[in-house]
Design an enzyme around this catalytic site. Structure first.
Site, PDB file in Angstrom:
ATOM      1  N   LYS A  74     -16.107 -14.108  -9.497  1.00 47.58           N
ATOM      2  CA  LYS A  74     -15.682 -12.705  -9.602  1.00 47.58           C
ATOM      3  C   LYS A  74     -16.903 -11.784  -9.716  1.00 47.58           C
ATOM      4  CE  LYS A  74     -12.239 -11.850 -12.466  1.00 47.58           C
ATOM      5  NZ  LYS A  74     -11.103 -11.397 -11.655  1.00 47.58           N
ATOM      6  N   MET A 100      -4.138  -7.110  -6.904  1.00 51.60           N
ATOM      7  CA  MET A 100      -3.632  -8.286  -7.605  1.00 51.60           C
ATOM      8  C   MET A 100      -4.738  -9.137  -8.225  1.00 51.60           C
ATOM      9  SD  MET A 100      -0.547  -7.631  -7.254  1.00 51.60           S
ATOM     10  CE  MET A 100       0.328  -9.067  -7.823  1.00 51.60           C
ATOM     11  N   ARG A 101      -5.762  -8.488  -8.752  1.00 55.31           N
ATOM     12  CA  ARG A 101      -6.835  -9.239  -9.413  1.00 55.31           C
ATOM     13  C   ARG A 101      -7.136  -8.617 -10.757  1.00 55.31           C
ATOM     14  NH1 ARG A 101      -8.681 -13.087  -6.614  1.00 55.31           N
ATOM     15  NH2 ARG A 101      -7.537 -13.022  -4.665  1.00 55.31           N
ATOM     16  N   GLY A 109       0.772  -1.245   0.000  1.00 56.12           N
ATOM     17  CA  GLY A 109       0.000   0.000   0.000  1.00 56.12           C
ATOM     18  C   GLY A 109       0.799   1.288   0.000  1.00 56.12           C
ATOM     19  N   HIS A 122       1.731   0.668 -13.224  1.00 61.51           N
ATOM     20  CA  HIS A 122       2.541  -0.524 -13.460  1.00 61.51           C
ATOM     21  C   HIS A 122       4.029  -0.126 -13.486  1.00 61.51           C
ATOM     22  CE1 HIS A 122       3.400  -4.565 -14.813  1.00 61.51           C
ATOM     23  NE2 HIS A 122       4.247  -4.033 -15.683  1.00 61.51           N
TER      24      HIS A 122
HETATM   25  C1  GRF Z   1       3.626  -1.169  -7.400  1.00 62.17           C
HETATM   26  O1  GRF Z   1       4.923  -1.420  -7.897  1.00 62.17           O
HETATM   27  C2  GRF Z   1       2.655  -1.012  -8.534  1.00 62.17           C
HETATM   28  O2  GRF Z   1       3.218  -0.421  -9.658  1.00 62.17           O
HETATM   29  C3  GRF Z   1       2.261  -2.431  -8.835  1.00 62.17           C
HETATM   30  O3  GRF Z   1       2.195  -3.063  -7.580  1.00 62.17           O
HETATM   31  C4  GRF Z   1       3.087  -2.415  -6.681  1.00 62.17           C
HETATM   32  C5  GRF Z   1       2.302  -2.049  -5.456  1.00 62.17           C
HETATM   33  O4  GRF Z   1       3.113  -1.539  -4.429  1.00 62.17           O
HETATM   34  N1  GRF Z   1       1.034  -2.467  -9.582  1.00 62.17           N
HETATM   35  P1  GRF Z   1       2.449  -0.899  -3.145  1.00 62.17           P
HETATM   36  O5  GRF Z   1       1.498  -1.947  -2.570  1.00 62.17           O
HETATM   37  O6  GRF Z   1       1.715   0.332  -3.570  1.00 62.17           O
HETATM   38  O7  GRF Z   1       3.569  -0.586  -2.197  1.00 62.17           O
END
Ligand code: GRF
Length: 195
Positions: free
Chosen positions: A64, A89-90, A12, A108
């Site tokens: 889902k 992560m989905r 986060g 990303h």
């Molecule tokens: C980040 O690197 C983001 O680009 C990717 O997942 C990671 C999340 O990191 N989609 P965090 O949970 O915000 O520290």
């Protein structure tokens, strides 16, 4: 005032960067955190901000579509204008994509379309890339595949993956709030009532 929901599954740090950037902001504020992992550290971070949270466990749902319908209810309840995925992560399904078309964005840690997927930084590092970066893009049915909104590049010639990750995360924490702010301002200026 535009209302943001952040979706996150883990650490986060991007969620927190967004919170910090939009504390007392003129045009927008974070309204809700959506989290699919009851043990995620992002929930600790959300407490600091007194943020309303919707936590769910996908295993408790048939599909889902079922959990996304509940998320959608939450988004509507909180009158959310913009959804920002930050380490969620989905794969987002059609229930949310249809309801929030062009209003779900993601960050990303690579220069898309290169190095899609879960391990963008590591994959690029192992490939021997020298110019790395970060992308903010609209979310589409294809993972890491929607139209690009913003990118920032960084050259790295060192040998440490950890150091590189730190540098890339720093860029994320600047680029994501900046891009959100730009989008929201554009919407304000266009006078669109969609977000
Ligand atoms: C980040 O690197 C983001 O680009 C990717 O997942 C990671 C999340 O990191 N989609 P965090 O949970 O915000 O520290």
């Amino acid at each position: 005032m535009k209302r943001i929901a952040v979706f996150a599954s883990g650490n986060g740090s991007n969620y927190e960067a967004i919170e910090k950037a939009f504390e007392n902001h003129r045009y927008c504020r974070v309204e809700l955190l959506v989290c699919d992992n009851p043990k995620a550290y992002v929930l600790e971070r959300a407490k600091k901000y007194g943020r309303q949270v919707f936590v769910f466990n996908p295993k408790d749902y048939e599909s889902k579509e079922h959990y996304e319908r509940e998320i959608l209810q939450q988004l509507q309840l909180h009158q959310i204008d913009l959804v920002c995925l930050a380490g969620y992560m989905r794969i987002v399904g059609s229930t949310l994509l249809d309801a929030y078309a062009k209003r779900i964005i993601n960050i990303h840690p690579s220069l898309l379309p290169a190095f899609k997927g879960k391990n963008g930084i590591k994959d690029a590092f192992e490939y021997g890339v020298k110019v790395f970066g970060v992308t903010v893009h609209y979310v589409s049915p294809e993972v890491d595949g929607g139209k690009i909104i913003a990118q920032r590049a960084i050259e790295y010639h060192g040998e440490s993956l950890e150091e590189l990750e730190g540098l890339i995360h720093q860029i994320e924490h600047q680029l994501y709030p900046e891009t959100i702010e730009k989008l929201v301002k554009e919407w304000e200026n266009e006078g669109l009532n969609q977000c």
